[in-house]
Design a protein around this motif. Sequence first.
Motif, short mmCIF file in Angstrom:
data_model
loop_
_atom_site.label_atom_id
_atom_site.label_comp_id
_atom_site.label_asym_id
_atom_site.label_seq_id
_atom_site.Cartn_x
_atom_site.Cartn_y
_atom_site.Cartn_z
N HIS A 366 0.93 -1.18 0.11
CA HIS A 366 -0.07 -0.13 0.22
C HIS A 366 1.09 1.33 0.14
N THR A 367 0.68 2.18 -0.84
CA THR A 367 1.31 3.46 -0.93
C THR A 367 0.26 4.66 -0.79
N ASN A 374 3.78 14.45 -5.73
CA ASN A 374 5.20 15.15 -5.76
C ASN A 374 6.01 14.16 -6.83
N SER A 375 6.37 14.47 -7.86
CA SER A 375 6.84 13.74 -8.81
C SER A 375 7.95 13.08 -8.23
N GLU A 380 10.48 7.83 -6.31
CA GLU A 380 11.10 6.50 -5.13
C GLU A 380 10.21 5.83 -4.79
N VAL A 381 9.09 5.78 -4.94
CA VAL A 381 7.95 4.90 -4.31
C VAL A 381 7.93 3.87 -5.41
N GLN A 382 8.12 4.25 -6.75
CA GLN A 382 8.12 3.12 -7.80
C GLN A 382 9.39 2.41 -7.76
N LYS A 383 10.49 2.84 -7.53
CA LYS A 383 11.74 2.24 -7.25
C LYS A 383 11.81 1.10 -6.28
N LEU A 384 11.08 1.72 -4.93
CA LEU A 384 10.95 0.83 -3.97
C LEU A 384 9.95 -0.51 -4.08
N SER A 389 9.25 -6.09 -5.88
CA SER A 389 9.16 -7.10 -6.73
C SER A 389 10.10 -8.10 -7.24
N GLN A 390 11.20 -7.54 -7.50
CA GLN A 390 12.28 -8.29 -7.84
C GLN A 390 12.74 -9.23 -6.87
N CYS A 391 12.77 -8.89 -5.45
CA CYS A 391 13.22 -9.82 -4.52
C CYS A 391 12.09 -10.91 -4.23
N ALA A 392 10.89 -10.64 -4.38
CA ALA A 392 9.78 -11.52 -4.28
C ALA A 392 9.61 -12.41 -5.18
#
Length: 692
Positions: A366-367, A374-375, A380-384, A389-392
């Motif tokens: 959830h975000t 704020n762009s 930064e949220v998308q990077k997180l 997703s990569q680790c999962a």
Amino acid sequence: MGMEVALGWIGAALLVGLCCANSVERKIYITLNATAPCVRLMNATHQIGCQSSLSGNTGVIHLVEQDSDLSWVLSEGPNPPYMVLLETSMFTRNVMLRLKPSNRVSGVAAILLRDLVPTQFSLDVKCPNDGFGAYSKNNGSQYAHCNHTVWNPNGTGLSYEDFPFPVFMLMDQNETQVIRQCYYVHNRPVNGVVPEFPLCAMQLSSHMHGVKDTVTCMRRTQMQVSIALSQEGFCDPLSDYNIWMTIRPVNRSRSAISEDRLVVAAARLDSRSFFWKLAPGTDSAVSGFITLLAAAKALAHVHDIEKLPKNIMFAFFQGEAFDYIGSSRMVFDMVKGDFPIRLENIDSFMELNQIGIRTTSELWAHTDPISQQNSTVHEEVQKLLESLSQCAAGMNFSIRQPEQSQPLPPSSFQRFLREMNIPGAVLTDHRGSFTNRYYQSVYDLQENIGLQYPDDLTPEEALNHITDSAQALADVASIVAQTLYLQAGGNGSLENITADAETVTRMLYGFVMNWNNSWFHSIIKKDKNQVFNKTSHMSYYVAVDDITVSTLLVYSVLCNLTGTIVNLTEEECLDHKPKTDLFDFIWVEGWRAENSSKPTPYCLRCNAHQSLALSPAFELRDWASTNYSTWTESRWKMIGARIFLVASRELEIITLVTGIAVLITSMVLIHFLNTKSSVLFSRPRDHSSVSY
């Protein structure tokens, strides 16, 4: 000498009388030792909870097994007031609100059995911590007051009602059976026929000193302390300690410089229920902080972890069930500069919140839609999320996202966003409304997250038995640890950053099943081992004026999992403690070797710390605050429950009149004897001197 003998006889007589009185009391009353009361809590505007009269409330017991039984209590029964014995299915908001205004009800004893768990049972409100999160009329008003998502649809709000009578939970099945038997033998109406005296009655004592609201109660307490010079107050603020640590030690005596960047991972430590100190919180709290502890261990010993561009901070917040006490205090201290880390140092934030109930290998991230306007924050949220997703994917998990328009669920992260836009996500086991049907209740137990053990295991075998629930949480902990590593700037292999399932299973057993186990004994401070004798069950209810057992154990586990054993004697270990602002040194009990009768203690150095979790409202003396939590707990003198047989009113009156008559007769007789004593007790004349 004669006076001393007389006093001795009087003292002996009093002692015999006292012993006889105790013996008589034991014959009359059966004390109920395994109970949990509902106590009074207050905030800035009102009071909630329950209380009895000063001497306790007494009533004839009546068992309510179905709705039709209520008519006997509320209108038909000839011997009010009644002490209502409620079965699990009848302990509902509707029934309790029907009992609340009746002067025929003196109290309620709830039988909440673990083998008769209802399909849903949450006595919290539908919108937890409403008004104290990130959303308000000035910031995301469309999300305030759960306008977009009702997070706890099963919530009845019963925990936030105020009852004029005591309500206790009966926790022991044997005691419950004694009460039932007493009711069936003496009280149960048969075909509508009124039972004859004597009747089985119950007395519940839980008189509360605090009244009205926190403003009134704290003002009276301050006056009592300042004028009467007494520590006997009326209420206390809910408080405890937050636990926090950083992978790379920070100096507690100074604030971090602006260039220092940290990735924060957080979880809550507390839960609550309708009954005092009966808050198992297995999914609502334990699933999250156990996973975070496992992630901390997975990262603590990675070879290049202290060389990463960004530091990693683990935070465990207390008092979050009561309007975010712990997180709001940490944010308050950060803003004031009274914490080694400032808000500006936080690079990103990840929180684990209710992650124990899953039917598939997926988690929901959830975000916050407001801060992402704020762009920079959005990027930064998308990077997180990409890192998650990569680790999962490497753990055969999937990280899913609700629609962008959905706000954050109730979470500690909201208190940080209230002060500053920070990129972050909250991981949960639910997409929208809670999947936890027992949120903040006595039924948020191990069964709620599917935790099961074979029946033939000894406690020591169960401690080390890797369950499916433990393996699932270990996988989530691995995902969290790897994501934090990437967020902190790590570029090494992720294969070796995995959580230990055996450690997770030990924590699950200790924090959920049996906290009085060999592992917890071995890692706790040696001078704190007596805490295992203080209570018979683990509770995650926040404290007043002291550190709770759960907080102490989380601190001990965190030090054990991330700390380093140092070669110091007990004196040297304890002497180091005040000399450093980087580490804590603790002298722990240690394991007992197979051929040894005593454990081998040792000194542990760790960079985990405790910080006060007391609402800023009490620091500011703003007891009517609408920005910070104002919850207080009433003080009391005695809490207890007992059953006994009560005679009819007519017999009681006859006994009283007879007693008065005997008293008056005795007084008249004594008066007569006193006035005629010279005649009745005069000595006979001495005739020896008579002469003839």
